[in-house]
Design a protein around this motif. Sequence first.
Motif, short mmCIF file in Angstrom:
data_model
loop_
_atom_site.label_atom_id
_atom_site.label_comp_id
_atom_site.label_asym_id
_atom_site.label_seq_id
_atom_site.Cartn_x
_atom_site.Cartn_y
_atom_site.Cartn_z
N PHE A 227 0.83 -1.21 0.00
CA PHE A 227 0.00 0.00 0.00
C PHE A 227 0.86 1.26 0.00
N LEU A 228 1.96 1.21 0.77
CA LEU A 228 2.76 2.42 0.99
C LEU A 228 3.39 2.96 -0.30
N LEU A 231 0.85 4.42 -2.63
CA LEU A 231 0.25 5.61 -2.02
C LEU A 231 1.14 6.83 -2.21
N VAL A 232 2.44 6.64 -2.03
CA VAL A 232 3.35 7.78 -2.09
C VAL A 232 3.83 8.06 -3.52
N PRO A 243 -4.85 -2.24 -3.81
CA PRO A 243 -5.03 -1.80 -2.42
C PRO A 243 -5.33 -0.29 -2.34
N SER B 122 -5.06 -7.85 1.92
CA SER B 122 -4.11 -6.76 2.06
C SER B 122 -4.45 -5.98 3.32
N ALA B 124 -4.85 -2.91 3.55
CA ALA B 124 -5.90 -1.95 3.23
C ALA B 124 -7.27 -2.62 3.33
N PHE B 233 1.83 0.20 9.30
CA PHE B 233 1.49 1.54 8.86
C PHE B 233 0.15 1.55 8.14
N ASP B 234 0.07 0.79 7.06
CA ASP B 234 -1.10 0.89 6.19
C ASP B 234 -2.41 0.51 6.89
N TYR B 256 4.57 9.80 8.04
CA TYR B 256 3.84 9.99 6.79
C TYR B 256 2.98 11.26 6.83
N PHE B 260 3.79 13.96 4.09
CA PHE B 260 2.96 14.00 2.90
C PHE B 260 1.63 14.71 3.08
N ILE B 302 5.13 -3.80 5.49
CA ILE B 302 5.22 -2.86 4.36
C ILE B 302 3.87 -2.67 3.69
#
Lengths: 292, 302
Positions: A227-228, A231-232, A243, B122, B124, B233-234, B256, B260, B302
């Motif tokens: 996902f990371l 996303l970025v 995702p 996932s 998410a 994180f996610d 993050y 961002f 991750i």
Amino acid sequence: MSAAALAQISEISARDAPRRRRPRLNIPGGMGALLWLLVVVVPIYWVVITSLRTQQNFFTDGALVPPSDPTLENYALVFEKGFARFFLNSIIVTVGAVGLTIAVGLMAAYTIVRSKRPLAKRSLSVFLLGLAIPAQSAIIPIFYMITRMRLYDTLLAVILPSAAFAIPITVLIFTNYLRDIPGELFESMRLDGATEGQILHRLVLPLCVPAISTTAIYNGVNVWNNFLFPLVLTQSPRSRVLPLALWTFQGELTINVPAMMAAIVLSALPILTLYVLGRRQLIAGMTAGFGK
Amino acid sequence: MSASNNSHDARTGTNAGPSPWFIAPALVLFVVFAIVPLFGAVILSLTKWDGLGSPEWTGMTNWRAVLTDPVTWTTIRLSLIVMVGSWVVQTPLSLLLGVWAAREGRTRAVVTTVYFLPLLLSSAAVGLTFKNLLDPNFGMTAMQWLGPLSRNWLGDRGTVLTVVIFIVAWHFVPLHTLLYQAGARQVPKSLYEAASCDGAGGLRMFFQITLPQLKYTIVTSSTLMLVGSLTYFDLIFVLTAGGPGYATRILPLHMYLTGFQAADMGRASAIATLLATLGLMLSLTLTRVTGFTRMESQQEGI
């Protein structure tokens, strides 16, 4: 992880062990296992049945009652939102990153195992260092580099870092696997006049098929679910992966919970299919490299 | 694991094996996208950068700001709570489930297949599932008959962290159950047979045979869990986005959001450096304390 250890792990799924007396009935154990089964199944069941409800029924039906009027319209809606595109992007990213990792990882591992130069051996410890780097702590500089390389918002922007972070575990699995292959095999091929490239292609590659499928599955699940990085490093629907698509759906479908659930089911479907088709291989892949 | 340099190599004399250049593609990819960024974060932490223009050198400004900001310490504390909480919840659970699943039986095989499912989703998907499931207005917890269980679990500072720890457990217990299952399968049956002859009960066998025999599995699983928990994180990002307030803003999330969303990449880089330091320190400590020789993957998070 050696091939033998892998074989042991995949025995987890061996169904029929040698016949021995029935284990004594373990009532608290069974109750606990049943309880956890409910904890696992209820949310998944809820997602699936909710995805089959109409939005009106969602508010009126009981949460755990099967839908009174099951429908696939949510799935249709999800496809209208460009799901097929995100699906394809996920496949490109996963195949790209996993393919790249295997290609460069195999070359590196072969050299680490077979080369007699100390430099080659020492590079293994550089790769192993990668296992302790959290991807999150590297993401800002990666974002910086990707924008400077003018790769921002492309699929390549996701593929390159995903492959890089999959390299340590891949090299580790390959080197451990190649070490168990007798050196005579390589020597006899070299005596027959084969170049290193030919040895790599005709000997190492076919011999490593089990290790390749293990790393492909393990890294494949990771990249598919990542996902990371997307996303970025991406922004537009053009380069969106699954995702991330789920997360953006959430904004677009604020209170259309059934459609959201349909998107979740669809996003999980490919990996679930893989699991159904190759459970043993998948489980071996997930535990490979973790030691015992 | 056999030695690779066996005596037969001597026959070829001058041949030093494959060219070291074969390592180059992997090394370049890895160094450029993993090692360089690690140092890049340190350098960017000394600059002011909004993510669009060019970074401007500002020296230690970000570091002073980050280290004096109480939020930094809150997020570190939250990360440690999530880390310890995850270990406390997941270890006994996956140990017991793994030992249970290790025995033969058709039912057990089927149940174990189902246990594995959450790991395939996932982060998410897991985050969004529970976010909707626990929604106070239209989730499952909105059901009347649940009584006191029907509440805003994720919106309440008092419960949200515990709920997050349990959802993380829901996602990752399958992996650790699998490790314990594999470990328990390797305990020699003769130990149990001998204990059985001596009249030991099931509970005693568990504590005196199973548990000590699983020592290395516990080390492996715990290392993965502790180091991996630094990178959740996610899941939390999707589930709570760090809220309500700062209640679930763990360190990677703080990094993050600072970088961002608040467009302060320099400051976020300082936080990222803290995160990397914490991760490396934890890996090294665990390696030393447990004798666990390979710092294993962090891919979990991750």
